[in-house]
Design a protein around this motif. Structure first.
Motif: not given
Length: 95
Positions: A78, A66, A73-76, A35, A70-71
């Motif tokens: 996808t 992207l 975590c925001s892509l979980r 994470e 960017q982390s």
């Protein structure tokens, strides 16, 4: 430094964030990231899987890359799409 050496170790199975990418030459690939990892780590992982394409961007929607900062975590959950580019899109980000 080659891309594979920049890829962080995969967390314990079932832990972390699952990231899937539709690679243009090898198809769908998937792995877990911590994470705390960034998209830069995903770019390095995808780039380490095949020597082609040399330059690419990862997108949720066509043409919208992207950010490497960017982390993950925001892509979980996808599916990212790889788009071939003619030149380098990003510079390495300092850590």
């Amino acid at each position: 430094m080659d891309r594979l050496s920049k890829v962080p170790p995969e967390p314990t199975p079932g832990m972390g964030v699952s990231v899937a990418v539709k690679h243009v030459s090898i198809g769908k690939v998937k792995r877990f990231f911590s994470e705390d990892d960034l998209m830069e780590d995903v770019y390095n992982w995808v780039g380490s899987l095949s020597s082609e394409p040399e330059f690419f961007q990862l997108c949720l929607l066509p043409g919208i890359a992207l950010s490497q900062a960017q982390s993950v975590c925001s892509l979980r959950g996808t599916l990212l799409h790889m788009e071939v580019m003619e030149h380098k899109v990003f510079d390495d980000i300092p850590r």
